[in-house]
Design a protein around this motif. Structure first.
Motif, PDB file in Angstrom:
ATOM      1  N   LYS A 141       6.701 -21.057  15.452  1.00  0.00           N
ATOM      2  CA  LYS A 141       7.133 -19.972  16.331  1.00  0.00           C
ATOM      3  C   LYS A 141       8.438 -19.413  15.780  1.00  0.00           C
ATOM      4  O   LYS A 141       9.128 -20.056  15.000  1.00  0.00           O
ATOM      5  CB  LYS A 141       7.307 -20.530  17.750  1.00  0.00           C
ATOM      6  CG  LYS A 141       7.501 -19.498  18.813  1.00  0.00           C
ATOM      7  CD  LYS A 141       6.185 -18.899  19.221  1.00  0.00           C
ATOM      8  CE  LYS A 141       6.325 -18.159  20.486  1.00  0.00           C
ATOM      9  NZ  LYS A 141       6.373 -16.909  20.746  1.00  0.00           N
TER      10      LYS A 141
ATOM     11  N   GLN B  88      -6.296 -27.391  21.256  1.00  0.00           N
ATOM     12  CA  GLN B  88      -5.362 -26.473  21.885  1.00  0.00           C
ATOM     13  C   GLN B  88      -4.501 -27.197  22.924  1.00  0.00           C
ATOM     14  O   GLN B  88      -5.000 -28.048  23.670  1.00  0.00           O
ATOM     15  CB  GLN B  88      -6.111 -25.334  22.572  1.00  0.00           C
ATOM     16  CG  GLN B  88      -6.823 -24.405  21.625  1.00  0.00           C
ATOM     17  CD  GLN B  88      -5.827 -23.649  20.770  1.00  0.00           C
ATOM     18  OE1 GLN B  88      -4.846 -23.105  21.246  1.00  0.00           O
ATOM     19  NE2 GLN B  88      -6.081 -23.623  19.469  1.00  0.00           N
TER      20      GLN B  88
ATOM     21  N   HIS C 252       0.471 -18.809  16.792  1.00  0.00           N
ATOM     22  CA  HIS C 252       1.168 -20.093  16.773  1.00  0.00           C
ATOM     23  C   HIS C 252       0.386 -21.241  17.400  1.00  0.00           C
ATOM     24  O   HIS C 252       0.847 -22.372  17.386  1.00  0.00           O
ATOM     25  CB  HIS C 252       2.544 -19.965  17.439  1.00  0.00           C
ATOM     26  CG  HIS C 252       2.529 -19.264  18.751  1.00  0.00           C
ATOM     27  ND1 HIS C 252       2.575 -17.889  18.834  1.00  0.00           N
ATOM     28  CD2 HIS C 252       2.447 -19.727  20.009  1.00  0.00           C
ATOM     29  CE1 HIS C 252       2.529 -17.542  20.105  1.00  0.00           C
ATOM     30  NE2 HIS C 252       2.463 -18.631  20.836  1.00  0.00           N
ATOM     31  N   TYR C 253      -0.800 -20.991  17.943  1.00  0.00           N
ATOM     32  CA  TYR C 253      -1.612 -22.075  18.493  1.00  0.00           C
ATOM     33  C   TYR C 253      -2.938 -22.211  17.753  1.00  0.00           C
ATOM     34  O   TYR C 253      -3.933 -22.588  18.326  1.00  0.00           O
ATOM     35  CB  TYR C 253      -1.886 -21.872  19.983  1.00  0.00           C
ATOM     36  CG  TYR C 253      -0.674 -22.040  20.850  1.00  0.00           C
ATOM     37  CD1 TYR C 253       0.082 -23.199  20.802  1.00  0.00           C
ATOM     38  CD2 TYR C 253      -0.287 -21.039  21.719  1.00  0.00           C
ATOM     39  CE1 TYR C 253       1.197 -23.361  21.596  1.00  0.00           C
ATOM     40  CE2 TYR C 253       0.824 -21.199  22.521  1.00  0.00           C
ATOM     41  CZ  TYR C 253       1.568 -22.359  22.454  1.00  0.00           C
ATOM     42  OH  TYR C 253       2.668 -22.508  23.237  1.00  0.00           O
ATOM     43  N   GLN C 254      -2.949 -21.927  16.489  1.00  0.00           N
ATOM     44  CA  GLN C 254      -4.174 -22.108  15.718  1.00  0.00           C
ATOM     45  C   GLN C 254      -4.226 -23.558  15.258  1.00  0.00           C
ATOM     46  O   GLN C 254      -3.906 -23.890  14.122  1.00  0.00           O
ATOM     47  CB  GLN C 254      -4.225 -21.118  14.564  1.00  0.00           C
ATOM     48  CG  GLN C 254      -4.417 -19.712  15.059  1.00  0.00           C
ATOM     49  CD  GLN C 254      -4.633 -18.731  13.927  1.00  0.00           C
ATOM     50  OE1 GLN C 254      -4.272 -18.989  12.789  1.00  0.00           O
ATOM     51  NE2 GLN C 254      -5.223 -17.600  14.253  1.00  0.00           N
TER      52      GLN C 254
ATOM     53  N   ASN D 105      -3.675 -32.012  15.186  1.00  0.00           N
ATOM     54  CA  ASN D 105      -2.808 -30.837  15.090  1.00  0.00           C
ATOM     55  C   ASN D 105      -1.688 -30.995  14.060  1.00  0.00           C
ATOM     56  O   ASN D 105      -0.753 -30.209  14.023  1.00  0.00           O
ATOM     57  CB  ASN D 105      -2.230 -30.511  16.468  1.00  0.00           C
ATOM     58  CG  ASN D 105      -3.313 -30.041  17.420  1.00  0.00           C
ATOM     59  OD1 ASN D 105      -4.337 -29.529  16.992  1.00  0.00           O
ATOM     60  ND2 ASN D 105      -3.108 -30.219  18.696  1.00  0.00           N
TER      61      ASN D 105
ATOM     62  N   THR E 193       4.221 -28.625  20.183  1.00  0.00           N
ATOM     63  CA  THR E 193       3.113 -28.275  19.299  1.00  0.00           C
ATOM     64  C   THR E 193       3.437 -27.048  18.460  1.00  0.00           C
ATOM     65  O   THR E 193       3.047 -26.964  17.302  1.00  0.00           O
ATOM     66  CB  THR E 193       1.835 -28.033  20.129  1.00  0.00           C
ATOM     67  OG1 THR E 193       1.543 -29.215  20.881  1.00  0.00           O
ATOM     68  CG2 THR E 193       0.643 -27.702  19.250  1.00  0.00           C
ATOM     69  N   ARG E 194       4.165 -26.108  19.009  1.00  0.00           N
ATOM     70  CA  ARG E 194       4.352 -24.830  18.310  1.00  0.00           C
ATOM     71  C   ARG E 194       5.703 -24.634  17.652  1.00  0.00           C
ATOM     72  O   ARG E 194       5.911 -23.662  16.933  1.00  0.00           O
ATOM     73  CB  ARG E 194       4.111 -23.685  19.298  1.00  0.00           C
ATOM     74  CG  ARG E 194       5.279 -23.459  20.247  1.00  0.00           C
ATOM     75  CD  ARG E 194       5.053 -22.284  21.139  1.00  0.00           C
ATOM     76  NE  ARG E 194       6.309 -21.880  21.740  1.00  0.00           N
ATOM     77  CZ  ARG E 194       6.416 -20.966  22.659  1.00  0.00           C
ATOM     78  NH1 ARG E 194       5.338 -20.351  23.099  1.00  0.00           N
ATOM     79  NH2 ARG E 194       7.583 -20.638  23.146  1.00  0.00           N
ATOM     80  N   TRP E 195       6.667 -25.527  17.856  1.00  0.00           N
ATOM     81  CA  TRP E 195       8.036 -25.231  17.455  1.00  0.00           C
ATOM     82  C   TRP E 195       8.206 -24.911  15.980  1.00  0.00           C
ATOM     83  O   TRP E 195       9.037 -24.096  15.611  1.00  0.00           O
ATOM     84  CB  TRP E 195       8.983 -26.358  17.890  1.00  0.00           C
ATOM     85  CG  TRP E 195       8.972 -27.575  17.025  1.00  0.00           C
ATOM     86  CD1 TRP E 195       8.130 -28.632  17.117  1.00  0.00           C
ATOM     87  CD2 TRP E 195       9.853 -27.864  15.944  1.00  0.00           C
ATOM     88  NE1 TRP E 195       8.424 -29.574  16.163  1.00  0.00           N
ATOM     89  CE2 TRP E 195       9.481 -29.127  15.427  1.00  0.00           C
ATOM     90  CE3 TRP E 195      10.921 -27.188  15.354  1.00  0.00           C
ATOM     91  CZ2 TRP E 195      10.135 -29.718  14.360  1.00  0.00           C
ATOM     92  CZ3 TRP E 195      11.578 -27.782  14.288  1.00  0.00           C
ATOM     93  CH2 TRP E 195      11.182 -29.024  13.806  1.00  0.00           C
TER      94      TRP E 195
ATOM     95  N   ASP F  38      12.604 -23.781  20.910  1.00  0.00           N
ATOM     96  CA  ASP F  38      11.479 -24.520  21.497  1.00  0.00           C
ATOM     97  C   ASP F  38      11.818 -26.000  21.678  1.00  0.00           C
ATOM     98  O   ASP F  38      11.430 -26.610  22.671  1.00  0.00           O
ATOM     99  CB  ASP F  38      10.216 -24.375  20.642  1.00  0.00           C
ATOM    100  CG  ASP F  38       9.461 -23.089  20.947  1.00  0.00           C
ATOM    101  OD1 ASP F  38       9.852 -22.373  21.887  1.00  0.00           O
ATOM    102  OD2 ASP F  38       8.474 -22.818  20.253  1.00  0.00           O
TER     103      ASP F  38
ATOM    104  N   LYS G  24       3.360 -27.958  24.921  1.00  0.00           N
ATOM    105  CA  LYS G  24       3.282 -26.622  24.314  1.00  0.00           C
ATOM    106  C   LYS G  24       4.409 -26.405  23.305  1.00  0.00           C
ATOM    107  O   LYS G  24       4.160 -26.017  22.156  1.00  0.00           O
ATOM    108  CB  LYS G  24       3.362 -25.569  25.428  1.00  0.00           C
ATOM    109  CG  LYS G  24       3.522 -24.144  24.947  1.00  0.00           C
ATOM    110  CD  LYS G  24       3.577 -23.170  26.094  1.00  0.00           C
ATOM    111  CE  LYS G  24       4.972 -23.037  26.624  1.00  0.00           C
ATOM    112  NZ  LYS G  24       5.156 -21.899  27.530  1.00  0.00           N
ATOM    113  N   TYR G  25       5.640 -26.662  23.717  1.00  0.00           N
ATOM    114  CA  TYR G  25       6.769 -26.404  22.822  1.00  0.00           C
ATOM    115  C   TYR G  25       6.798 -27.351  21.633  1.00  0.00           C
ATOM    116  O   TYR G  25       7.147 -26.942  20.518  1.00  0.00           O
ATOM    117  CB  TYR G  25       8.093 -26.467  23.589  1.00  0.00           C
ATOM    118  CG  TYR G  25       8.247 -25.333  24.567  1.00  0.00           C
ATOM    119  CD1 TYR G  25       8.059 -24.013  24.168  1.00  0.00           C
ATOM    120  CD2 TYR G  25       8.565 -25.565  25.900  1.00  0.00           C
ATOM    121  CE1 TYR G  25       8.185 -22.968  25.054  1.00  0.00           C
ATOM    122  CE2 TYR G  25       8.703 -24.521  26.799  1.00  0.00           C
ATOM    123  CZ  TYR G  25       8.510 -23.222  26.362  1.00  0.00           C
ATOM    124  OH  TYR G  25       8.640 -22.190  27.252  1.00  0.00           O
TER     125      TYR G  25
END
Length: 142
Positions: A45, A18, A12-14, A93, A40-42, A51, A37-38
């Protein structure tokens, strides 16, 4: 291989920049970092709404725990350094406008004249994302 070049437990962080690098370079605290973090990935994930709700929770914690007085705000404003531009992070991103706005706001809230109001507005933006996602889910179910 360097630790920053590996990922433990998921894909989930590709992303090109980063979250850990953005957080570190911009000298963000734990709570601010969690929002980055949340946000970026929600979308990638397992439970996206969770998230988003976590992002809101960490903004609420910032508001509660920072409790900055006007002279403290001014001092922190003078000392803030932004090494990675929030817009660059969002673009690299592939975050949408609303997500990018949240990243920008969580990065720059200390520089605002009314930081708690600024963070409350940021929380409301995430709530709008949750509403939009719930609407999409409802349409998909029909």
């Amino acid at each position: 291989m360097k630790p920053s070049e590996t990922m433990v437990g998921g894909r989930h962080y590709q992303v090109p920049i980063q979250p850990v690098h953005y957080i570190h370079e911009n000298l963000m605290n734990f709570m601010e970092g969690c929002v980055v973090k949340y946000m970026t990935r929600w979308r990638v994930k397992g439970s996206p709404l969770s998230d988003l709700k976590k992002s809101i929770h960490f903004i609420e914690l910032i508001i509660e725990l920072e409790g900055l007085k006007p002279n403290e705000i001014e001092e922190k404003r003078k000392n803030q350094v932004i090494a990675i531009d929030p817009a660059e992070y969002a673009h690299a991103n592939r975050l949408n406008f609303l997500e990018g706005t949240v990243i920008d706001r969580i990065t720059t809230w200390r520089t605002q004249e009314y930081p708690h109001a600024f963070l409350t507005e940021t929380k409301n933006l995430i709530s709008k994302l949750i509403t939009l996602e719930n609407l999409k889910d409802a349409e998909h179910d029909n």
